[in-house]
Structures are given as structure tokens and as C-alpha cells.
Design an enzyme around this catalytic site. Structure first.
Site, PDB file in Angstrom:
ATOM      1  CG  HIS A  98     -16.985   9.816   8.212  1.00 51.30           C
ATOM      2  ND1 HIS A  98     -17.534   8.557   8.235  1.00 51.30           N
ATOM      3  CD2 HIS A  98     -15.655   9.642   8.026  1.00 51.30           C
ATOM      4  CE1 HIS A  98     -16.581   7.656   8.063  1.00 51.30           C
ATOM      5  NE2 HIS A  98     -15.430   8.294   7.934  1.00 51.30           N
ATOM      6  CE  LYS A 124     -12.116   6.770   9.621  1.00 52.40           C
ATOM      7  NZ  LYS A 124     -12.268   6.318   8.236  1.00 52.40           N
ATOM      8  CE  LYS A 278       7.243  37.437  11.542  1.00 45.32           C
ATOM      9  NZ  LYS A 278       8.389  37.842  10.748  1.00 45.32           N
ATOM     10  CG  ASP A 319      12.106  37.848  11.526  1.00 45.31           C
ATOM     11  OD1 ASP A 319      12.495  36.741  11.097  1.00 45.31           O
ATOM     12  OD2 ASP A 319      10.905  38.187  11.557  1.00 45.31           O
TER      13      ASP A 319
END
Ligand code: NAP
Length: 490
Positions: A98, A124, A278, A319
Site C-alpha cells: 500500500h 495486491k 466545457k 445543453d
């Protein structure tokens, strides 16, 4: 599967751990026994010999998997675990590593080290993604793995890996029982994993869609699109994709997606795009010479990206169509029936731009009001319409009012952009805000006898248009509306 995080037990003893395993076995689920070292996220600082004894007895007690930190898997610990596993072949070893602070310096080397140390074990590797772009090495590792492997990213930016781990061949992913009991940062609840994201139906062929933005945690789009995919039996999933930063990070994200796409992995089908990306989406497509719908160029923003077969992209703005159609339907005319109506648009941000462009396109007579007058002037100049300072809203006399500001949005639900005295029975009042659906503006407009249109009408129509672009199919409007209203608490 059920993971027992035995390090969470108070006053841990081998006996308490074994009792817990016995109780858990009655659920008939495969069990992972983990007694995490505090150096790798364990909650109690239990000594190494006690943790080892707990793991060894867990194997004997019949768990299906036992998780040991790779860093601790050496010397006597390694020998003892291997010895007990040899006589309990029903149990598999997970060797975990980890990094809570960020990415591993070399995740592929670490995978190789774990794999060669114990080829039968399941490596893992779990690290913190500080940005969604940090997830891509994890995707690549899963694709190139030589054995079962668990590769996940922690944190909000790592959510994509938790949800897509199965698609990319990960052995498992983790979910929490509830938000308060997550055992690692960014864990999703099991209810959301199975219900909202349809974990059980995700496989290697699942096409991924999502909403790119920051923030995206509040977005209702995942619920809406996933419900429609489910209804239509489409093998696709729609995720919130938190892309922090500005154009540089946005460009990197798209590059990460498209470059892999071109190598033959058609994993991602398209994206909805929201604040603040956007305009970034449009600039990216124009720089790369990709297809952009003409009205999106006029508006200067795109909210929809479709990824084609060879990694080409095409951009749209739904939109404007969503808003114009919502308005036209409420008035009972076609789009062109809006021609020559007088419309007061309040706001000159992204939504304001799209709606002004759409209204001017159909010939409406628009006046823009905005707190920052300069932005109203610039927008009016660009689209050839009128502007007025926000203070003059007090005397507005339009046939249609459209609120494109966030005034009235949760938590400031007592506010309205228009004084009640300006609202008249002959008016149509459209509020793009959809949280809440019944804004103060709409409540007062209704009381004045006006025709009212709420923000969900625009949302549903723009989402329907996106669904069509993404899938080529018409979305089930009932499911879409039902999900929108359920998510918005109506
Ligand atoms: P934006 O680009 O950030 O623009 C915000 C606009 O609101 C600007 O004109 C800003 O004025 C004005 N504003 C913000 N706070 C104000 C205040 N306290 N007083 C006066 N004006 C204020 O945001 P956007 O993307 O256009 O979104 C605006 C609204 O549209 C949001 O409520 C959003 O939920 C809604 N929306 C709805 C849909 C839908 O499907 N229903 C889709 C898109 C957006 P300044 O220029 O002076 O800052």
C-alpha cells in the site's frame, strides 16, 4: 466475499479472531482474513508476532484467503505462512503493498518482485491517486498481469479503478458496508457498487461512459444513464470522473484514454462534460482537428464527447437543444415558434451562453442581464442581442424569463433573481436550476399565474440527446424522468 479486518478488533487475541471467523463462516461467503500492519493502514498497532499468529490460525480456521503485507513476507514469517498454507491448500495467499501518499515509484517492478517471491500468491497493489490521471498505470498493469492480481487506487480520484477493476481483469475490488465504515479512503458502498454502478454486469466488453468535471460527486447523471443502460440491456457503465485542474489535466486525461483506444482497447465510449471543462473540451478537439458540431463552436463550449472506433472524437452541445426544446414544449410551439418572442436571459456563464446562442439561432429577441455587466455586454455583442445591467431587472417586461444563474440553488433556496412584482400571468418563466426543482423564482411565478418550466425539463432533454449520441438509441424517457425526479427528491 467478505474481508475480515481483524486489526479492527479491540484487545485482539488469536481466540477472538478465530471466533469471528467461525461466526463469519455461517454466512457462506468466501472469507479474506487480514490483520493489517499499522504501517500499511492497520487501525491498531498490534505486534508483528500477534498478527502473524492471527494469520496462521485464520488459515487453519478455514478462511479462503489470507492477506499479508509483502514487506513483512520475509524470513520466519514467510516460512511459517508457506508451511501452514501447504497443509491447508484451500487457502490462497494475498501479498499486499500500500502507498497512502501517492503512486509507487515503479508499480511494474513491485508487481514483478511480489510475483517472483511467491508465484502462487495474488499480488495486491493499492496506492493513492492524487489525480484521476494516476489511475492509468494501474489499468495498464492489470491488462499486462501474468497471474491473478488486485490493483486499486485510493482516494476520490481513484474511484474509477475501484469500479472498473473487474473490467480490466482485477481479481476483486473492495466496497464498504456503509459510508462510515470504509476501510480505505474513497471506498464506495456495496449498495452503490451493485445498485448504482451495476458491478455484477461489468465485464471486459463493458463500454465506459462518464461525466468529466470537478466537482462531480453530486452529479445525478450516473444514476440516470446507468438506469437507462440497464433498461435497454446495453453492456455499458457510466461513472463520475473527477478531473481536477484545468486544460492541461483535461488534455492529459483525454490523451490517456485515446492513446490506449488506438492500441485497440475500445474501453471508453464517450463523456458528458461539465464545469470547468466545457471550453477545454472544445479547444482540445479544435487543436486536434476533430469534428465539432457548429453550434458548439458558436457557443464556445461542448458538453458531450463521443469516441469513435479509431479513437477519433466528435463534440456536441446538448445543453442548448435541451433548454430550447424545454421552453418550446412548455409554450406549446416548435423551436421556430420561439421566433420573435422577447426573452430576458439572466446570467452570462456557461448555461447562459448556450441558451442565448440557441434563442438567437431561432430568432428570439434576447436581452441579457448579468451581475457582471461586462460579461453581459460581451455576450450580447457576440450574438447580436441586447444587454442590461442587473439592477434594471426590476423593470423587465419580457414574454419569457430564463434564469441561468445559480441564484436560488441549494442551499440559498430563499433567493430569487427576479423580484416577485415583475412576474406576470402572461409570462413563461424557466429556471435552469434543478436543485431544488421548485425554486423561489418558480414558486413566485406560479403564484403570479405564469407558465413555469423547471430545470429537470432541460436536464432530461439534454441527457436524452447525449444518450442518442452515445448509443445511437433513444433513451427510455420514463426511466430517465423517474430517475431524475427520484434523485432530486421529488
Ligand atoms: P457559470 O458558468 O459559473 O455561470 C454562473 C452565472 O451565475 C454567471 O452569470 C454569474 O454571474 C451568475 N451568478 C452566480 N452567483 C450569482 C449571484 N450571487 N448573484 C448574481 N449572479 C450570480 O455556471 P453555469 O454553468 O452557467 O450554471 C448556471 C446555472 O445553470 C446553475 O444553477 C446550473 O445548475 C444551471 N444549469 C442547469 C442545467 C440543466 O440541465 N438544467 C444545465 C447547465 C446548467 P457573474 O458573471 O457576475 O459571475
Amino acid at each position: 466475499m467478505l474481508e475480515l479486518r481483524l486489526d479492527h478488533l479491540c484487545d485482539l487475541t488469536v481466540e477472538r479472531a478465530v471466533n469471528m471467523i467461525a461466526a463469519a463462516r455461517s454466512l457462506s461467503l468466501p472469507i479474506i482474513a487480514t490483520c493489517r500492519d499499522s504501517n500499511e493502514g492497520g487501525v491498531n498497532d498490534y505486534p508483528a508476532d500477534l498478527r502473524l499468529a492471527v494469520l496462521l490460525e485464520s488459515i487453519v480456521a478455514g478462511v479462503d484467503f489470507v492477506d499479508c503485507e509483502f514487506d513483512n513476507f520475509a524470513g520466519e514469517t514467510k516460512e511459517q505462512i508457506k508451511k501452514v498454507l501447504r497443509v491447508n491448500p484451500g487457502c490462497r495467499l494475498i501479498l499486499s503493498a500500500h502507498n497512502f501518499k501517492g503512486t509507487f515509484p515503479d508499480i511494474n517492478q513491485l508487481y514483478d518482485n511480489i510475483h517472483s517471491s511467491c508465484p502462487d500468491a495474488i499480488p495486491k497493489l493499492v496506492y493513492t491517486a492524487k489525480h484521476i490521471n494516476d489511475c492509468f498505470p494501474a489499468i495498464d498493469l492489470l491488462r499486462n498481469r501474468r497471474s491473478d492480481a488486485i490493483v486499486l487506487c485510493m482516494g476520490n480520484a481513484g474511484m474509477m479503478m475501484r469500479l472498473l477493476s473487474g473490467k480490466f481483469g482485477g481479481f476483486l475490488s473492495f466496497a464498504s458496508l456503509d459510508p462510515e465504515n470504509a476501510t480505505a479512503p474513497g471506498q464506495i458502498t456495496i449498495d452503490d457498487m451493485i445498485g448504482l454502478y451495476r458491478w455484477r454486469s461489468i465485464n471486459s466488453d463493458t463500454l465506459v461512459y462518464g461525466v468529466i468535471g470537478s466537482p462531480v460527486g453530486h452529479s445525478i447523471s450516473p444514476a440516470v444513464f446507468n438506469a437507462c443502460f440497464d433498461k435497454d440491456g446495453i453492456n455499458a457503465v457510466y461513472l463520475p470522473l473527477l478531473v481536477d485542474g484545468q486544460s492541461e489535466q483535461f488534455d492529459e486525461f483525454l490523451h490517456n484514454i485515446i492513446s490506449r483506444h488506438r492500441q485497440g482497447d475500445t474501453d471508453f465510449g464517450g463523456f458528458s462534460v461539465t464545469i470547468p471543462h466545457k471550453a477545454n473540451a472544445l479547444e482540445y478537439a479544435e487543436r486536434k482537428g476533430q469534428m465539432v458540431e457548429p453550434l458548439a463552436i458558436n457557443i464556445g463550449a461542448a458538453n458531450t464527447i463521443r469516441i469513435g472506433l479509431n479513437g477519433s472524437i466528435s463534440l456536441y452541445n446538448t445543453d442548448y437543444a435541451g433548454a430550447i426544446d424545454a421552453l418550446a414544449d412548455a409554450i406549446g410551439v416548435s423551436r421556430h415558434g420561439l421566433h420573435s418572442l422577447t426573452v430576458a436571459v439572466i446570467g452570462a456563464g456557461g448555461a447562459g451562453r448556450a441558451i442565448v446562442a440557441g434563442l438567437v439561432d431561432v430568432g428570439a429577441k434576447v436581452t441579457i442581464y448579468n451581475r457582471t455587466l461586462q460579461k453581459a455586454i460581451a455576450l450580447a455583442d457576440e450574438f447580436g442581442c441586447k444587454y442590461a445591467p442587473a439592477e434594471s431587472i426590476d423593470s423587465l417586461t419580457a414574454q419569457v424569463i430564463v434564469n441561468c444563474t445559480s441564484i436560488g440553488m441549494y442551499p440559498n433556496t430563499d433567493a430569487s433573481p427576479v423580484p416577485a412584482k415583475c412576474l406576470k400571468p402572461a409570462m413563461t418563466v424557466f429556471d435552469t436550476v434543478y436543485n431544488p426543482l421548485q425554486t423561489m423564482l418558480l414558486t413566485q411565478a406560479k403564484a403570479a399565474g405564469a407558465n413555469v418550466v423547471s430545470g429537470d425539463e432541460m436536464f432530461v432533454r439534454q441527457a436524452m440527446a447525449q444518450y442518442k449520441i452515445f448509443t445511437g438509441q433513444t433513451a427510455n424517457e420514463n426511466i430517465m424522468r423517474k430517475t431524475v425526479l427520484a434523485k432530486l427528491g421529488k
